[in-house]
Scaffold this active site. Structure first.
Site, PDB file in Angstrom:
ATOM      1  N   PRO A  96       0.824  -1.220   0.000  1.00  0.00           N
ATOM      2  CA  PRO A  96       0.000   0.000   0.000  1.00  0.00           C
ATOM      3  C   PRO A  96       0.852   1.261   0.000  1.00  0.00           C
ATOM      4  O   PRO A  96       0.351   2.358  -0.245  1.00  0.00           O
ATOM      5  CB  PRO A  96      -0.824  -0.101   1.292  1.00  0.00           C
ATOM      6  CG  PRO A  96      -0.368  -1.298   2.017  1.00  0.00           C
ATOM      7  CD  PRO A  96       0.640  -2.029   1.206  1.00  0.00           C
ATOM      8  N   GLU A 123       2.002  -8.186   8.374  1.00  0.00           N
ATOM      9  CA  GLU A 123       2.189  -6.725   8.337  1.00  0.00           C
ATOM     10  C   GLU A 123       3.108  -6.291   7.190  1.00  0.00           C
ATOM     11  O   GLU A 123       3.478  -5.123   7.108  1.00  0.00           O
ATOM     12  CB  GLU A 123       2.751  -6.225   9.673  1.00  0.00           C
ATOM     13  CG  GLU A 123       1.765  -6.295  10.825  1.00  0.00           C
ATOM     14  CD  GLU A 123       0.421  -5.665  10.484  1.00  0.00           C
ATOM     15  OE1 GLU A 123       0.396  -4.557   9.925  1.00  0.00           O
ATOM     16  OE2 GLU A 123      -0.613  -6.314  10.764  1.00  0.00           O
ATOM     17  N   ARG A 161      -2.979  -7.231 -20.578  1.00  0.00           N
ATOM     18  CA  ARG A 161      -3.838  -6.665 -21.626  1.00  0.00           C
ATOM     19  C   ARG A 161      -3.044  -5.851 -22.643  1.00  0.00           C
ATOM     20  O   ARG A 161      -3.501  -5.620 -23.756  1.00  0.00           O
ATOM     21  CB  ARG A 161      -4.917  -5.771 -21.008  1.00  0.00           C
ATOM     22  CG  ARG A 161      -5.928  -6.539 -20.185  1.00  0.00           C
ATOM     23  CD  ARG A 161      -6.891  -5.603 -19.490  1.00  0.00           C
ATOM     24  NE  ARG A 161      -7.745  -4.891 -20.429  1.00  0.00           N
ATOM     25  CZ  ARG A 161      -8.822  -5.398 -20.984  1.00  0.00           C
ATOM     26  NH1 ARG A 161      -9.181  -6.635 -20.713  1.00  0.00           N
ATOM     27  NH2 ARG A 161      -9.544  -4.683 -21.820  1.00  0.00           N
ATOM     28  N   ASP A 176      -9.766   1.242 -24.318  1.00  0.00           N
ATOM     29  CA  ASP A 176     -10.339   1.205 -22.973  1.00  0.00           C
ATOM     30  C   ASP A 176     -10.183   2.552 -22.283  1.00  0.00           C
ATOM     31  O   ASP A 176      -9.380   3.391 -22.707  1.00  0.00           O
ATOM     32  CB  ASP A 176      -9.624   0.143 -22.125  1.00  0.00           C
ATOM     33  CG  ASP A 176     -10.050  -1.269 -22.506  1.00  0.00           C
ATOM     34  OD1 ASP A 176     -11.156  -1.424 -23.035  1.00  0.00           O
ATOM     35  OD2 ASP A 176      -9.260  -2.188 -22.253  1.00  0.00           O
TER      36      ASP A 176
HETATM   37  N1  SAM Z   1       1.087  -3.078   7.393  1.00  0.00           N
HETATM   38  C1  SAM Z   1       0.975  -2.796   6.012  1.00  0.00           C
HETATM   39  C2  SAM Z   1       0.710  -1.314   5.804  1.00  0.00           C
HETATM   40  O1  SAM Z   1      -0.082  -0.747   6.527  1.00  0.00           O
HETATM   41  O2  SAM Z   1       1.281  -0.755   4.849  1.00  0.00           O
HETATM   42  C3  SAM Z   1      -0.171  -3.576   5.377  1.00  0.00           C
HETATM   43  C4  SAM Z   1       0.085  -5.014   5.272  1.00  0.00           C
HETATM   44  S1  SAM Z   1      -1.204  -5.864   4.403  1.00  0.00           S
HETATM   45  C5  SAM Z   1      -2.239  -6.400   5.697  1.00  0.00           C
HETATM   46  C6  SAM Z   1      -0.428  -7.337   3.855  1.00  0.00           C
HETATM   47  C7  SAM Z   1       0.067  -7.318   2.421  1.00  0.00           C
HETATM   48  O3  SAM Z   1      -1.027  -7.093   1.556  1.00  0.00           O
HETATM   49  C8  SAM Z   1       1.076  -6.258   2.078  1.00  0.00           C
HETATM   50  O4  SAM Z   1       2.397  -6.627   2.422  1.00  0.00           O
HETATM   51  C9  SAM Z   1       0.907  -6.140   0.566  1.00  0.00           C
HETATM   52  O5  SAM Z   1       1.655  -7.107  -0.121  1.00  0.00           O
HETATM   53  C10 SAM Z   1      -0.565  -6.421   0.392  1.00  0.00           C
HETATM   54  N2  SAM Z   1      -1.378  -5.197   0.219  1.00  0.00           N
HETATM   55  C11 SAM Z   1      -2.309  -4.722   1.062  1.00  0.00           C
HETATM   56  N3  SAM Z   1      -2.885  -3.607   0.582  1.00  0.00           N
HETATM   57  C12 SAM Z   1      -2.301  -3.363  -0.607  1.00  0.00           C
HETATM   58  C13 SAM Z   1      -2.456  -2.337  -1.596  1.00  0.00           C
HETATM   59  N4  SAM Z   1      -3.312  -1.341  -1.450  1.00  0.00           N
HETATM   60  N5  SAM Z   1      -1.701  -2.417  -2.703  1.00  0.00           N
HETATM   61  C14 SAM Z   1      -0.811  -3.416  -2.878  1.00  0.00           C
HETATM   62  N6  SAM Z   1      -0.605  -4.408  -1.972  1.00  0.00           N
HETATM   63  C15 SAM Z   1      -1.347  -4.385  -0.858  1.00  0.00           C
END
Ligand code: SAM
Length: 258
Positions: A96, A123, A161, A176
């Site tokens: 994220p 996490e 795509r 698109d």
């Molecule tokens: N503690 C992290 C944070 O707040 O940034 C979030 C961890 S999340 C529960 C677990 C995994 O989900 C991340 O390591 C990532 O690979 C994936 N993930 C969660 N949200 C994401 C997003 N918006 N974009 C890309 N990957 C995401």
């Protein structure tokens, strides 16, 4: 299965390999993988665990909730993925905190021949793994999901795509939403009348010039109305303003009827 090299070879580091059936087995992307235009190698970091529990994560230094994926385990899994698809692969971690995935990024990633995607759980990743091994962190939006598998699959689909041959020639990624900075225009199919609503006459006219004009005008109108962050009135060129006027789509404060 084709015998030629895939145009785009993916590898994914994931604790849930089966999840990727969703992208490799069905629909447009399923055909891309079945035909060999794209290929996927799946590497499970669990295989690198050294304790009898198969642990891939540990408590965060400094305390706090949740667990963190361990750098040595991820590095070992990445090493195997590199052996499988090539040491020159670009490494993307789903996070994220990454740059936001959009059409431009998807299009540029489709120019690569090898991509390794790292899907997090818990996490997320030990920071040292990211700093030493990851070329780019990619986010699918300003929200958090439980794991990187769905984000990785979104990325794979959006990128595939743009790989030549993945979409049949009857439809093109270039038409698109977002590919030209505009949202797509409204689409209609049979029946001609649904609950009293008729398909716009122009789409039945057979006049391809008028249809293209109508579609462009509606794309511009939809983008102005719904995504002013993508297109403001000042950026609409004179010929496009004329098109909007022709189809009576000028924004309220500029229309002939206002
Ligand atoms: N503690 C992290 C944070 O707040 O940034 C979030 C961890 S999340 C529960 C677990 C995994 O989900 C991340 O390591 C990532 O690979 C994936 N993930 C969660 N949200 C994401 C997003 N918006 N974009 C890309 N990957 C995401």
């Amino acid at each position: 299965m084709s015998m030629t090299e895939p145009r785009l070879q993916f590898a994914v580091l994931t604790l849930f390999p089966e999840a990727f059936d969703a992208v490799t087995r069905w629909g447009v992307t399923g055909r891309a993988f079945e035909s060999g235009l794209c290929a996927l190698h799946v590497q499970n970091p669990r295989d690198e665990a050294t304790d009898r529990h198969g642990s891939v994560d540990d408590r965060p230094y400094g305390g706090g909730p949740g667990m963190v994926m361990q750098a040595p385990i991820l590095s070992a899994a990445l090493g195997k993925a590199r052996l499988a698809i090539g040491a020159d692969a670009k490494v993307l971690a789903l996070s994220p905190q990454g740059v936001k995935l959009d059409a431009k990024l998807a299009q540029s990633l489709a120019l690569e021949s090898k991509l390794i995607l790292v899907a997090g759980r818990y996490e997320g990743f030990d920071q040292r793994f990211i700093e030493r091994e990851v070329d780019l962190e990619v986010s699918v939006g300003d929200f958090v999901v439980s794991g990187g598998e769905l984000p990785a699959m979104l990325l794979m689909d959006a990128v595939a795509r743009w790989v030549p041959g993945v979409l049949g020639h009857e439809c093109s990624a270039a038409e698109d939403s977002f590919s030209d900075g505009l949202l797509d225009c409204p689409q209609y199919t049979r029946p001609e009348v649904f609950q009293g609503d008729r398909v716009p006459d122009v789409l039945l006219s057979g006049d391809h010039g008028a249809i293209a004009d109508w579609r462009r005008a509606h794309s511009i109108k939809a983008t102005l109305d719904r995504r002013p962050d993508l297109l403001g009135w000042e950026e609409v060129a004179e010929p496009d303003r004329k098109l909007l006027e022709k189809w009576d789509l000028l924004p309220g404060d500029r229309g002939r009827h206002s």
